[in-house]
Design an enzyme around this catalytic site. Structure first.
Site, PDB file in Angstrom:
ATOM      1  N   ARG A  49       3.520 -16.269 -25.107  1.00 51.00           N
ATOM      2  CA  ARG A  49       2.615 -16.888 -24.878  1.00 51.00           C
ATOM      3  C   ARG A  49       1.846 -16.771 -24.108  1.00 51.00           C
ATOM      4  O   ARG A  49       0.919 -17.970 -23.363  1.00 51.00           O
ATOM      5  CB  ARG A  49       3.710 -18.119 -24.682  1.00 51.00           C
ATOM      6  CG  ARG A  49       3.104 -19.729 -23.766  1.00 51.00           C
ATOM      7  CD  ARG A  49       4.681 -20.492 -23.672  1.00 51.00           C
ATOM      8  NE  ARG A  49       5.946 -20.595 -23.427  1.00 51.00           N
ATOM      9  CZ  ARG A  49       7.008 -20.628 -24.616  1.00 51.00           C
ATOM     10  NH1 ARG A  49       6.253 -21.248 -24.889  1.00 51.00           N
ATOM     11  NH2 ARG A  49       8.361 -20.097 -24.624  1.00 51.00           N
ATOM     12  N   TYR A  50       2.414 -15.903 -23.029  1.00 54.07           N
ATOM     13  CA  TYR A  50       1.343 -15.306 -21.809  1.00 54.07           C
ATOM     14  C   TYR A  50       0.541 -14.071 -21.740  1.00 54.07           C
ATOM     15  O   TYR A  50       0.858 -13.770 -22.809  1.00 54.07           O
ATOM     16  CB  TYR A  50       2.848 -15.106 -20.900  1.00 54.07           C
ATOM     17  CG  TYR A  50       2.973 -16.147 -20.254  1.00 54.07           C
ATOM     18  CD1 TYR A  50       2.684 -17.368 -19.460  1.00 54.07           C
ATOM     19  CD2 TYR A  50       5.008 -16.189 -20.451  1.00 54.07           C
ATOM     20  CE1 TYR A  50       4.048 -18.299 -19.050  1.00 54.07           C
ATOM     21  CE2 TYR A  50       5.798 -17.283 -20.004  1.00 54.07           C
ATOM     22  CZ  TYR A  50       4.816 -18.312 -19.335  1.00 54.07           C
ATOM     23  OH  TYR A  50       5.865 -19.601 -18.576  1.00 54.07           O
ATOM     24  N   ARG A  84       2.483 -10.336 -21.828  1.00 51.64           N
ATOM     25  CA  ARG A  84       3.373  -9.835 -21.712  1.00 51.64           C
ATOM     26  C   ARG A  84       4.220 -11.139 -23.339  1.00 51.64           C
ATOM     27  O   ARG A  84       3.938 -11.985 -23.345  1.00 51.64           O
ATOM     28  CB  ARG A  84       4.654 -10.038 -20.255  1.00 51.64           C
ATOM     29  CG  ARG A  84       4.796 -11.779 -20.173  1.00 51.64           C
ATOM     30  CD  ARG A  84       4.862 -11.451 -18.228  1.00 51.64           C
ATOM     31  NE  ARG A  84       4.799 -13.188 -18.059  1.00 51.64           N
ATOM     32  CZ  ARG A  84       4.076 -13.462 -17.847  1.00 51.64           C
ATOM     33  NH1 ARG A  84       2.854 -13.725 -17.912  1.00 51.64           N
ATOM     34  NH2 ARG A  84       4.803 -14.745 -16.515  1.00 51.64           N
ATOM     35  N   CYS A  91      24.602 -12.192 -30.548  1.00 46.18           N
ATOM     36  CA  CYS A  91      25.261 -12.618 -29.146  1.00 46.18           C
ATOM     37  C   CYS A  91      26.582 -12.805 -29.013  1.00 46.18           C
ATOM     38  O   CYS A  91      27.374 -12.222 -30.028  1.00 46.18           O
ATOM     39  CB  CYS A  91      25.049 -14.233 -28.981  1.00 46.18           C
ATOM     40  SG  CYS A  91      22.909 -13.970 -28.791  1.00 46.18           S
ATOM     41  N   CYS A 103      26.860 -19.282 -26.509  1.00 46.64           N
ATOM     42  CA  CYS A 103      26.686 -20.136 -25.287  1.00 46.64           C
ATOM     43  C   CYS A 103      26.142 -21.727 -26.339  1.00 46.64           C
ATOM     44  O   CYS A 103      24.700 -21.964 -26.741  1.00 46.64           O
ATOM     45  CB  CYS A 103      25.690 -20.246 -24.023  1.00 46.64           C
ATOM     46  SG  CYS A 103      25.273 -18.730 -23.802  1.00 46.64           S
ATOM     47  N   CYS A 151      22.590 -23.311 -25.682  1.00 41.15           N
ATOM     48  CA  CYS A 151      21.490 -22.506 -26.117  1.00 41.15           C
ATOM     49  C   CYS A 151      19.730 -22.978 -27.009  1.00 41.15           C
ATOM     50  O   CYS A 151      20.262 -23.395 -27.616  1.00 41.15           O
ATOM     51  CB  CYS A 151      21.898 -21.196 -27.410  1.00 41.15           C
ATOM     52  SG  CYS A 151      20.493 -19.823 -28.268  1.00 41.15           S
ATOM     53  N   ARG A 184      18.363 -21.530 -28.144  1.00 39.07           N
ATOM     54  CA  ARG A 184      17.372 -20.707 -29.573  1.00 39.07           C
ATOM     55  C   ARG A 184      18.460 -21.157 -30.102  1.00 39.07           C
ATOM     56  O   ARG A 184      18.807 -20.024 -31.508  1.00 39.07           O
ATOM     57  CB  ARG A 184      17.375 -19.002 -29.308  1.00 39.07           C
ATOM     58  CG  ARG A 184      15.677 -18.876 -29.713  1.00 39.07           C
ATOM     59  CD  ARG A 184      15.184 -17.838 -29.229  1.00 39.07           C
ATOM     60  NE  ARG A 184      14.829 -17.433 -27.712  1.00 39.07           N
ATOM     61  CZ  ARG A 184      14.184 -17.180 -26.629  1.00 39.07           C
ATOM     62  NH1 ARG A 184      15.426 -15.542 -26.896  1.00 39.07           N
ATOM     63  NH2 ARG A 184      13.379 -16.938 -25.584  1.00 39.07           N
ATOM     64  N   ASP A 237      16.651 -27.264 -21.213  1.00 40.55           N
ATOM     65  CA  ASP A 237      15.883 -27.738 -21.566  1.00 40.55           C
ATOM     66  C   ASP A 237      16.213 -28.866 -22.679  1.00 40.55           C
ATOM     67  O   ASP A 237      17.931 -29.217 -23.091  1.00 40.55           O
ATOM     68  CB  ASP A 237      15.089 -26.300 -22.922  1.00 40.55           C
ATOM     69  CG  ASP A 237      14.762 -25.603 -22.012  1.00 40.55           C
ATOM     70  OD1 ASP A 237      13.949 -25.563 -21.051  1.00 40.55           O
ATOM     71  OD2 ASP A 237      14.914 -24.351 -22.887  1.00 40.55           O
ATOM     72  N   ASP A 279      11.110 -24.772 -18.637  1.00 43.61           N
ATOM     73  CA  ASP A 279      10.037 -24.474 -18.706  1.00 43.61           C
ATOM     74  C   ASP A 279       9.082 -26.008 -19.866  1.00 43.61           C
ATOM     75  O   ASP A 279       9.801 -26.512 -20.743  1.00 43.61           O
ATOM     76  CB  ASP A 279      11.125 -23.860 -19.868  1.00 43.61           C
ATOM     77  CG  ASP A 279      10.371 -22.909 -20.869  1.00 43.61           C
ATOM     78  OD1 ASP A 279       9.181 -22.412 -20.483  1.00 43.61           O
ATOM     79  OD2 ASP A 279      11.138 -21.670 -20.700  1.00 43.61           O
ATOM     80  N   LYS A 324       6.652 -21.662 -17.950  1.00 47.11           N
ATOM     81  CA  LYS A 324       8.065 -22.470 -17.288  1.00 47.11           C
ATOM     82  C   LYS A 324       6.628 -22.997 -15.489  1.00 47.11           C
ATOM     83  O   LYS A 324       5.962 -22.615 -15.170  1.00 47.11           O
ATOM     84  CB  LYS A 324       8.873 -20.650 -16.348  1.00 47.11           C
ATOM     85  CG  LYS A 324       9.189 -20.636 -17.470  1.00 47.11           C
ATOM     86  CD  LYS A 324      10.307 -19.064 -17.292  1.00 47.11           C
ATOM     87  CE  LYS A 324      10.697 -18.319 -17.911  1.00 47.11           C
ATOM     88  NZ  LYS A 324       9.702 -17.845 -19.195  1.00 47.11           N
TER      89      LYS A 324
HETATM   90  C1  LIG Z   1       9.664 -16.612 -20.032  1.00 47.71           C
HETATM   91  C2  LIG Z   1       9.446 -16.476 -20.744  1.00 47.71           C
HETATM   92  C3  LIG Z   1       8.634 -14.789 -20.368  1.00 47.71           C
HETATM   93  C4  LIG Z   1       8.901 -14.084 -18.903  1.00 47.71           C
HETATM   94  O1  LIG Z   1       8.311 -15.269 -17.887  1.00 47.71           O
HETATM   95  P1  LIG Z   1       7.988 -14.498 -16.330  1.00 47.71           P
HETATM   96  O2  LIG Z   1       7.956 -15.934 -16.268  1.00 47.71           O
HETATM   97  O3  LIG Z   1       7.472 -13.360 -16.477  1.00 47.71           O
HETATM   98  O4  LIG Z   1       9.704 -13.682 -16.139  1.00 47.71           O
HETATM   99  C5  LIG Z   1       7.702 -14.199 -21.735  1.00 47.71           C
HETATM  100  N1  LIG Z   1       7.435 -14.867 -22.747  1.00 47.71           N
HETATM  101  C6  LIG Z   1       8.063 -16.413 -23.280  1.00 47.71           C
HETATM  102  C7  LIG Z   1       7.553 -16.905 -24.095  1.00 47.71           C
HETATM  103  C8  LIG Z   1       8.697 -16.878 -22.238  1.00 47.71           C
HETATM  104  O5  LIG Z   1       9.820 -17.871 -22.206  1.00 47.71           O
HETATM  105  S1  SF4 Z   2      21.978 -18.497 -24.615  1.00 52.18           S
HETATM  106 FE1  SF4 Z   2      21.338 -17.478 -26.512  1.00 52.18          FE
HETATM  107  S2  SF4 Z   2      20.213 -16.357 -26.807  1.00 52.18           S
HETATM  108 FE2  SF4 Z   2      21.907 -16.573 -24.629  1.00 52.18          FE
HETATM  109  S3  SF4 Z   2      23.131 -15.217 -24.221  1.00 52.18           S
HETATM  110 FE3  SF4 Z   2      23.893 -17.248 -25.077  1.00 52.18          FE
HETATM  111  S4  SF4 Z   2      23.470 -17.694 -27.626  1.00 52.18           S
HETATM  112 FE4  SF4 Z   2      23.323 -15.813 -27.017  1.00 52.18          FE
END
Ligand SMILES: *Cc1c(COP(=O)(O)O)cnc(C)c1O
Ligand code: SF4
Length: 379
Positions: A90-91, A94, A103, A107, A110, A112, A270, A307, A314
């Site tokens: 996305r960025y 990185r 996991c 959680c 979560c 995801r 989220d 986010d 973010k």
């Molecule tokens: C959070 C996140 C990052 C890392 O973000 P930082 O602000 O550098 O910690 C990188 N890629 C994605 C898709 C993210 O959600």
């Molecule tokens: S937030 Fe989601 S990905 Fe992270 S440890 Fe919990 S269940 Fe696993």
């Protein structure tokens, strides 16, 4: 088998367990487990003090997860930023690298949920594709191992991934996003730390949400990471009934610092399908930030971020400290709500500034061009 693997095998991990151990209705327990896996290892389970407490809420499923809230399964549009199944890009510089769907604790909040626990969506068979993608994209200088939890991989597999990334010349830093120091600190062993420190610079971001998670076992784990030269940060999620309170948050942040864990982000929850019951008004987060800044070490203050739904990344939010401007006097308030004024420096006239930036830009472009043209002629 290592101790942590043995502990994982003893997890509460089925609808049947919920019925037997927590008195759930059988049908409800099955529906909840089908929607999003249940896994609570004996260490995390032992942190529960009473039903419905902040630890319970994070790990024991709730009928509210089944409510039709109309929220998306992928609120951060990660899948549309996913060039290969294991990468979220996305960025500019990185990426997230999803290495396992597993996991040590699932959680309930979560973000995801749609993928985590499902090995058809996140799988080790996509790891090589991820490394190939990163290798082919020299702009990527920071790789964040995520999942699932990358520390669910064995030391052997993790070393293959980390050494594979280290072999890519443009990868500068490797981060591990792992909940293990909080949910299964026994996973952090001398063997793991000795392996990781061969591949520095390595950073870890972990995920503590409540001061009761800051146990002697957790401190031992974060101490070992810190002793291996790994800076450890924390990404907490603000959640109703868990930590939506300034005193709890202050205690959490102070305890983390004491464990050599630097608070990094505090996330607004989220809008994930099935996790709506955890959300708080944004004003709650701002109020907590207001009660942290100035009241404790600056090192204990995370960034409060949303986010952005739809994948905007973010976005940090701050309480209002700038009250206004009077000519070149900026009117501010401090953490005690005392008013202060700061005499600002006169800005350069706008036109002149724009021009100078433009000039710089064209000069730079011209330079690049000059370098490029002779090359082309040679071809
Ligand atoms: C959070 C996140 C990052 C890392 O973000 P930082 O602000 O550098 O910690 C990188 N890629 C994605 C898709 C993210 O959600
Ligand atoms: S937030 Fe989601 S990905 Fe992270 S440890 Fe919990 S269940 Fe696993």
């Amino acid at each position: 088998m290592e101790l942590w693997q043995e502990m994982l095998r003893q997890s509460v991990d089925s609808g049947k367990d919920l019925v037997e151990k927590f008195g759930f209705d059988g049908e409800l327990a099955d529906r909840l487990n089908k929607l999003f896996h249940i896994r609570i290892n004996p260490y995390y389970l032992s942190l529960i003090r009473y039903p419905g407490d902040p630890i319970w809420l994070q790990c024991i499923p709730d009928a509210q997860e089944l409510e039709e809230d109309g929220f998306p399964e992928d609120p951060l549009a990660e899948d549309s930023h996913s060039p290969v199944p294991s990468i979220v890009h996305r960025y500019p510089d990185r990426v997230l690298f999803l290495t396992t769907s597993q996991c040590s604790m699932y959680c309930r909040f979560c973000t995801r949920k749609r993928k985590v626990g499902d090995s058809t969506k996140i799988n080790m068979k996509y790891i090589q594709d991820g490394i190939d993608y990163i290798t082919a994209h020299p702009e990527i200088r920071d790789v964040i191992l995520s999942g699932g939890d990358p520390l669910m991989l064995t030391d052997y597999m993790l070393e293959r991934v980390v050494s594979g990334l280290r072999a890519v010349p443009h990868v500068e830093i490797i981060r591990l996003g792992t909940k293990m120091p909080c949910v299964l600190p026994q996973r952090v062993t001398p063997k793991l730390c000795n392996m990781l420190k061969k591949y520095h610079p390595i950073y870890v971001n972990t995920h503590f949400n409540h001061p009761w998670e800051c146990t002697p076992e957790a401190k031992k784990a974060t101490d070992m990471l810190a002793d291996a030269g790994i800076p450890v940060g924390n990404q907490a999620v603000l959640m109703k009934g868990v930590n939506d309170n300034a005193e709890v948050m202050l205690e959490l942040m102070r305890k983390l610092l004491f464990m050599r864990v630097r608070p990094y982000y505090l996330y607004q929850a989220d809008i994930t399908k099935g996790a709506n019951h955890f959300r708080t008004p944004v004003s709650v987060g701002l109020d907590i930030m207001d009660k942290l800044r100035g009241h404790t070490s600056g090192l204990a203050i995370p960034y409060f971020v949303i986010d952005a739904p739809g994948g905007g990344g973010k976005i940090p939010l701050l309480p209002q400290y700038v009250l206004g401007r009077n000519g070149n006097q900026i009117i501010l308030r401090n953490y005690k709500y005392d008013i202060h004024t700061y005499p600002d420096v006169e800005e350069e006239p706008k036109a002149a500034k724009t021009q100078s930036v433009e000039k710089k830009y064209t000069r730079k472009k011209a330079r690049t061009k000059k370098k490029y043209v002779p090359d082309k002629e040679q071809v």
